[in-house]
Design an enzyme around this catalytic site. Structure first.
Site, PDB file in Angstrom:
ATOM      1  N   LYS A 252     -22.117  22.337   1.076  1.00  0.00           N
ATOM      2  CA  LYS A 252     -20.966  23.075   0.526  1.00  0.00           C
ATOM      3  C   LYS A 252     -19.776  22.147   0.304  1.00  0.00           C
ATOM      4  O   LYS A 252     -19.071  22.234  -0.704  1.00  0.00           O
ATOM      5  CB  LYS A 252     -20.582  24.235   1.453  1.00  0.00           C
ATOM      6  CG  LYS A 252     -19.251  24.899   1.112  1.00  0.00           C
ATOM      7  CD  LYS A 252     -19.297  25.574  -0.242  1.00  0.00           C
ATOM      8  CE  LYS A 252     -17.989  25.877  -0.928  1.00  0.00           C
ATOM      9  NZ  LYS A 252     -16.824  26.263  -0.230  1.00  0.00           N
TER      10      LYS A 252
ATOM     11  N   VAL B 128     -13.321  33.273   9.578  1.00  0.00           N
ATOM     12  CA  VAL B 128     -11.911  33.085   9.907  1.00  0.00           C
ATOM     13  C   VAL B 128     -11.495  31.691   9.440  1.00  0.00           C
ATOM     14  O   VAL B 128     -12.323  30.910   8.987  1.00  0.00           O
ATOM     15  CB  VAL B 128     -11.652  33.275  11.419  1.00  0.00           C
ATOM     16  CG1 VAL B 128     -11.955  34.708  11.821  1.00  0.00           C
ATOM     17  CG2 VAL B 128     -12.457  32.306  12.257  1.00  0.00           C
TER      18      VAL B 128
ATOM     19  N   ASN C 181     -15.265  27.764   5.631  1.00  0.00           N
ATOM     20  CA  ASN C 181     -15.343  26.405   5.074  1.00  0.00           C
ATOM     21  C   ASN C 181     -15.184  25.376   6.182  1.00  0.00           C
ATOM     22  O   ASN C 181     -14.285  24.547   6.145  1.00  0.00           O
ATOM     23  CB  ASN C 181     -14.221  26.211   4.056  1.00  0.00           C
ATOM     24  CG  ASN C 181     -14.774  26.092   2.653  1.00  0.00           C
ATOM     25  OD1 ASN C 181     -15.936  25.709   2.456  1.00  0.00           O
ATOM     26  ND2 ASN C 181     -13.956  26.407   1.664  1.00  0.00           N
TER      27      ASN C 181
ATOM     28  N   ARG D 230     -16.905 -14.119  -0.078  1.00  0.00           N
ATOM     29  CA  ARG D 230     -16.959 -13.688   1.316  1.00  0.00           C
ATOM     30  C   ARG D 230     -17.570 -14.774   2.191  1.00  0.00           C
ATOM     31  O   ARG D 230     -17.132 -15.035   3.311  1.00  0.00           O
ATOM     32  CB  ARG D 230     -17.777 -12.394   1.454  1.00  0.00           C
ATOM     33  CG  ARG D 230     -17.120 -11.178   0.805  1.00  0.00           C
ATOM     34  CD  ARG D 230     -17.976  -9.925   0.976  1.00  0.00           C
ATOM     35  NE  ARG D 230     -18.066  -9.502   2.357  1.00  0.00           N
ATOM     36  CZ  ARG D 230     -19.168  -9.453   3.065  1.00  0.00           C
ATOM     37  NH1 ARG D 230     -20.324  -9.776   2.519  1.00  0.00           N
ATOM     38  NH2 ARG D 230     -19.153  -9.065   4.322  1.00  0.00           N
TER      39      ARG D 230
ATOM     40  N   GLY E 273     -15.784  31.976  -4.553  1.00  0.00           N
ATOM     41  CA  GLY E 273     -14.462  32.578  -4.438  1.00  0.00           C
ATOM     42  C   GLY E 273     -14.557  34.047  -4.064  1.00  0.00           C
ATOM     43  O   GLY E 273     -15.613  34.535  -3.640  1.00  0.00           O
TER      44      GLY E 273
ATOM     45  N   HIS F  19     -20.425  20.149  -2.754  1.00  0.00           N
ATOM     46  CA  HIS F  19     -20.194  21.062  -3.879  1.00  0.00           C
ATOM     47  C   HIS F  19     -18.707  21.042  -4.250  1.00  0.00           C
ATOM     48  O   HIS F  19     -18.333  20.931  -5.413  1.00  0.00           O
ATOM     49  CB  HIS F  19     -20.654  22.465  -3.474  1.00  0.00           C
ATOM     50  CG  HIS F  19     -20.131  23.589  -4.323  1.00  0.00           C
ATOM     51  ND1 HIS F  19     -18.808  23.995  -4.285  1.00  0.00           N
ATOM     52  CD2 HIS F  19     -20.736  24.389  -5.229  1.00  0.00           C
ATOM     53  CE1 HIS F  19     -18.623  24.991  -5.142  1.00  0.00           C
ATOM     54  NE2 HIS F  19     -19.787  25.248  -5.725  1.00  0.00           N
ATOM     55  N   ASN F  20     -17.844  21.126  -3.247  1.00  0.00           N
ATOM     56  CA  ASN F  20     -16.403  21.134  -3.520  1.00  0.00           C
ATOM     57  C   ASN F  20     -15.930  19.800  -4.076  1.00  0.00           C
ATOM     58  O   ASN F  20     -15.048  19.765  -4.936  1.00  0.00           O
ATOM     59  CB  ASN F  20     -15.622  21.481  -2.248  1.00  0.00           C
ATOM     60  CG  ASN F  20     -15.718  22.951  -1.906  1.00  0.00           C
ATOM     61  OD1 ASN F  20     -16.651  23.626  -2.310  1.00  0.00           O
ATOM     62  ND2 ASN F  20     -14.773  23.456  -1.153  1.00  0.00           N
TER      63      ASN F  20
ATOM     64  N   SER G 265     -20.013  29.720  -1.738  1.00  0.00           N
ATOM     65  CA  SER G 265     -19.189  29.388  -2.894  1.00  0.00           C
ATOM     66  C   SER G 265     -19.173  30.535  -3.888  1.00  0.00           C
ATOM     67  O   SER G 265     -20.150  31.257  -4.032  1.00  0.00           O
ATOM     68  CB  SER G 265     -19.703  28.146  -3.619  1.00  0.00           C
ATOM     69  OG  SER G 265     -18.937  27.964  -4.803  1.00  0.00           O
TER      70      SER G 265
ATOM     71  N   GLU H  59     -16.757  19.825  -7.580  1.00  0.00           N
ATOM     72  CA  GLU H  59     -15.816  20.764  -8.211  1.00  0.00           C
ATOM     73  C   GLU H  59     -14.474  20.075  -8.520  1.00  0.00           C
ATOM     74  O   GLU H  59     -13.940  20.200  -9.626  1.00  0.00           O
ATOM     75  CB  GLU H  59     -15.637  21.938  -7.243  1.00  0.00           C
ATOM     76  CG  GLU H  59     -14.576  22.939  -7.578  1.00  0.00           C
ATOM     77  CD  GLU H  59     -14.434  23.947  -6.407  1.00  0.00           C
ATOM     78  OE1 GLU H  59     -15.451  24.471  -5.918  1.00  0.00           O
ATOM     79  OE2 GLU H  59     -13.294  24.194  -5.985  1.00  0.00           O
ATOM     80  N   TYR H  60     -13.953  19.322  -7.572  1.00  0.00           N
ATOM     81  CA  TYR H  60     -12.692  18.601  -7.787  1.00  0.00           C
ATOM     82  C   TYR H  60     -12.824  17.684  -9.004  1.00  0.00           C
ATOM     83  O   TYR H  60     -11.920  17.596  -9.833  1.00  0.00           O
ATOM     84  CB  TYR H  60     -12.366  17.708  -6.584  1.00  0.00           C
ATOM     85  CG  TYR H  60     -11.616  18.328  -5.436  1.00  0.00           C
ATOM     86  CD1 TYR H  60     -12.093  19.454  -4.764  1.00  0.00           C
ATOM     87  CD2 TYR H  60     -10.448  17.734  -4.959  1.00  0.00           C
ATOM     88  CE1 TYR H  60     -11.414  19.970  -3.674  1.00  0.00           C
ATOM     89  CE2 TYR H  60      -9.768  18.253  -3.867  1.00  0.00           C
ATOM     90  CZ  TYR H  60     -10.257  19.369  -3.227  1.00  0.00           C
ATOM     91  OH  TYR H  60      -9.580  19.863  -2.146  1.00  0.00           O
TER      92      TYR H  60
ATOM     93  N   THR I 290      -6.340  41.590  13.635  1.00  0.00           N
ATOM     94  CA  THR I 290      -5.279  42.536  13.277  1.00  0.00           C
ATOM     95  C   THR I 290      -5.936  43.790  12.711  1.00  0.00           C
ATOM     96  O   THR I 290      -6.614  43.738  11.681  1.00  0.00           O
ATOM     97  CB  THR I 290      -4.341  41.902  12.227  1.00  0.00           C
ATOM     98  OG1 THR I 290      -3.923  40.638  12.729  1.00  0.00           O
ATOM     99  CG2 THR I 290      -3.141  42.774  11.939  1.00  0.00           C
TER     100      THR I 290
HETATM  101  P1  2AM Z   1      -5.762  38.204  11.244  1.00  0.00           P
HETATM  102  O1  2AM Z   1      -5.874  39.201  10.143  1.00  0.00           O
HETATM  103  O2  2AM Z   1      -5.616  38.849  12.584  1.00  0.00           O
HETATM  104  O3  2AM Z   1      -4.680  37.169  11.003  1.00  0.00           O
HETATM  105  C1  2AM Z   1      -8.183  34.531   7.752  1.00  0.00           C
HETATM  106  O4  2AM Z   1      -6.974  34.039   8.218  1.00  0.00           O
HETATM  107  C2  2AM Z   1      -8.812  35.435   8.784  1.00  0.00           C
HETATM  108  O5  2AM Z   1      -8.995  34.715   9.997  1.00  0.00           O
HETATM  109  C3  2AM Z   1      -8.001  36.667   9.120  1.00  0.00           C
HETATM  110  O6  2AM Z   1      -8.903  37.720   9.191  1.00  0.00           O
HETATM  111  C4  2AM Z   1      -7.409  36.325  10.481  1.00  0.00           C
HETATM  112  O7  2AM Z   1      -7.153  37.419  11.305  1.00  0.00           O
HETATM  113  C5  2AM Z   1      -8.521  35.524  11.070  1.00  0.00           C
HETATM  114  N1  2AM Z   1      -8.072  34.638  12.146  1.00  0.00           N
HETATM  115  C6  2AM Z   1      -7.307  33.541  12.054  1.00  0.00           C
HETATM  116  N2  2AM Z   1      -7.119  32.977  13.253  1.00  0.00           N
HETATM  117  C7  2AM Z   1      -7.803  33.742  14.135  1.00  0.00           C
HETATM  118  C8  2AM Z   1      -8.023  33.658  15.541  1.00  0.00           C
HETATM  119  N3  2AM Z   1      -7.514  32.638  16.271  1.00  0.00           N
HETATM  120  N4  2AM Z   1      -8.769  34.626  16.116  1.00  0.00           N
HETATM  121  C9  2AM Z   1      -9.285  35.623  15.370  1.00  0.00           C
HETATM  122  N5  2AM Z   1      -9.134  35.737  14.051  1.00  0.00           N
HETATM  123  C10 2AM Z   1      -8.403  34.817  13.440  1.00  0.00           C
END
Ligand code: 2AM
Length: 459
Positions: free
Chosen positions: A195, A86, A114, A437, A142, A198-199, A140, A202-203, A38
């Site tokens: 990683k 993503v 992740n 057993r 945030g 690590h989580n 890690s 963390e939990y 986007t």
């Molecule tokens: P977006 O802004 O177009 O939704 C976290 O959701 C990130 O992953 C966002 O940058 C999102 O893009 C991207 N994302 C999620 N699904 C995707 C896909 N199938 N292809 C490309 N980017 C994706």
């Protein structure tokens, strides 16, 4: 911007984590290409970066947005280095497929999301067939960590990691010796596995802290006094990110009341804790408090049908009977930190043994010292504890004493206590389990006085 072969690294996926990592890279004098499905997010990031530069005139790096993936890829120096951030799962595969149209043999894809370590393993072998080098990199810290310095756990193709390591070192947090909190974690899915663990840790620590909070609340203490206790706990080995934020949280008001008191008690999870428990089962690791902490979140969505007034049935610690209450609290939380870290390390060690990833646990402990959610001073002492053979975990006495004073549920404190007791037990009652057993299923047993497998002998 359509300069070819100019940018040193590219970032795909510009939600907050991706955008912040890109800003971090650019702020360290790197030329960074950015792309998002986007387009408005790409434009927003360009504006933010423009502002970053206004605020910091010394920045030498650049951040360049691209509207299509092809010109984004073409703008990168070869071998191309593309970080993807993503949503984990199918979107990672989608983006990889799209990138493959433009990438060439030798180029590097770094998955900094992740991702599940098994997906990372699969992607590694799929991409190696196409001669694309793949790095599964745990991150890690945030959103703030991504921007100012995360802990980075890259694994997979060794040469590829060595090529990107100078960049990762620039953006990573610093350890206690001021070294970058990043290293080549190991081959295969080592980075994402570490990683994930690590989580899991963390939990467990988070739930342990919540239980201490609950015990203090049960004593009738005000949020202000509870905050003071957590301030005191955040010292020595326990000086840690999770206690720092707990102190901040307990000091935050919403109108006249504390914000924390207005938050519903149903805890959510994104899955990495559960994956850690699955891995514990798969590799035969003893990780009870990590499992309890995952189920504590599930349990917080308990069936409301059974709810009763807890103040009528819970007994509380009587503060006036305990002269050393603060020390007990400190020792108890110390036991929680220790047991949680040891369980995580044990799981990594077992997986590493089976998968031959070549993980150096001392390095893992080191790169967790800065930037990440489980950072604490404990990590300075942990290698010594992990590598030692003879010491008694004295925290157990305090944990027992604190739990004896109450019937408030303490799943993580209790399981950390049981964990420490169990790993230090010279013998356990599981000889009887083995006998049962064998008695009902002829599953065989081993004897303490003879080698081999035995069965039967029951009267
Ligand atoms: P977006 O802004 O177009 O939704 C976290 O959701 C990130 O992953 C966002 O940058 C999102 O893009 C991207 N994302 C999620 N699904 C995707 C896909 N199938 N292809 C490309 N980017 C994706």
């Amino acid at each position: 911007m359509s300069v070819i072969n100019q940018n040193q690294i590219g970032v795909v996926g510009l939600a907050v984590m991706g955008a912040n990592l890109a800003r971090n890279l650019a702020s360290r004098d790197l030329q960074v290409a950015v792309y998002n499905r986007t387009q408005s997010k790409t434009e927003d990031l360009e504006k933010t970066w423009y502002q970053d530069q206004q605020d910091n005139p010394s920045y030498q790096g650049g951040l360049y947005g691209y509207q299509d993936l092809e010109s984004f890829v073409m703008s990168l120096q070869r071998p191309r280095k593309v970080m993807i951030l993503v949503k984990s799962g199918n979107p990672v595969d989608d983006v990889i497929d799209q990138l493959l149209e433009y990438l060439e043999p030798g180029d590097i894809i770094i998955d900094t999301g992740n991702s599940n370590w098994k997906d990372t393993q699969r992607r590694l072998s799929q991409l190696s067939e196409k001669q694309i080098r793949f790095v599964g990199c745990g991150v890690s810290g945030g959103e703030e960590g991504a921007l100012r310095g995360p802990s980075l756990m890259p694994g997979g193709d060794l040469e590829a990691v060595q090529e990107i390591l100078p960049y990762l070192q620039k953006i990573a947090a610093r350890d206690f010796q001021n070294q970058a909190c990043t290293t080549y974690v190991g081959s295969g899915a080592a980075g994402h596995f570490v990683k994930m663990v690590h989580n899991g840790i963390e939990y467990s620590i988070m739930q342990g802290i919540a239980e201490i909070y609950d015990l203090l609340k049960g004593c009738g203490l005000s949020t202000e006094v509870i905050q003071k206790h957590f301030k005191d706990l955040n010292s020595g080995l326990l000086e840690s990110f999770l206690l720092e934020i707990t102190v901040d949280i307990l000091g935050t008001k919403d109108g006249d009341e504390y914000l924390v008191d207005k938050i519903k008690d149903q805890a959510k999870a994104k899955g990495t804790g559960g994956w850690t428990v699955e891995a514990g089962l798969e590799f035969g690791a003893y990780i009870p408090s990590i499992a309890e902490s995952v189920f504590a979140r599930t349990g917080s969505s308990r069936n409301q049908r059974f709810i009763i007034n807890r103040d009528e049935i819970y007994t509380h610690i009587s503060l006036n009977k305990l002269t050393n209450f603060e020390e007990l609290l400190h020792q108890t939380l110390d036991g929680v930190y220790l047991a949680s870290y040891l369980q995580g390390l044990d799981l990594i060690a077992l997986a590493n043994q089976e998968k031959n990833w070549g993980i150096d646990l001392n390095e893992v402990i080191r790169i967790w010292q800065g930037g990440c959610i489980i950072r604490s001073r404990y990590l300075e002492k942990l290698p010594q504890i992990w590598n030692s053979t003879d010491q008694e975990f004295t925290q157990k006495a305090a944990m027992k004493m604190l739990m004896n004073g109450t019937n408030t549920p303490t799943p993580v404190i209790s399981s950390c206590y049981n964990y420490l007791q169990t790993i230090q037990a010279q013998y356990l009652p599981t000889n009887l389990t083995q006998a049962q057993r064998d008695y009902f299923g002829a599953h065989t047993y081993k004897r303490v006085d003879q080698e081999g497998d035995f069965s039967g002998g029951w009267s």
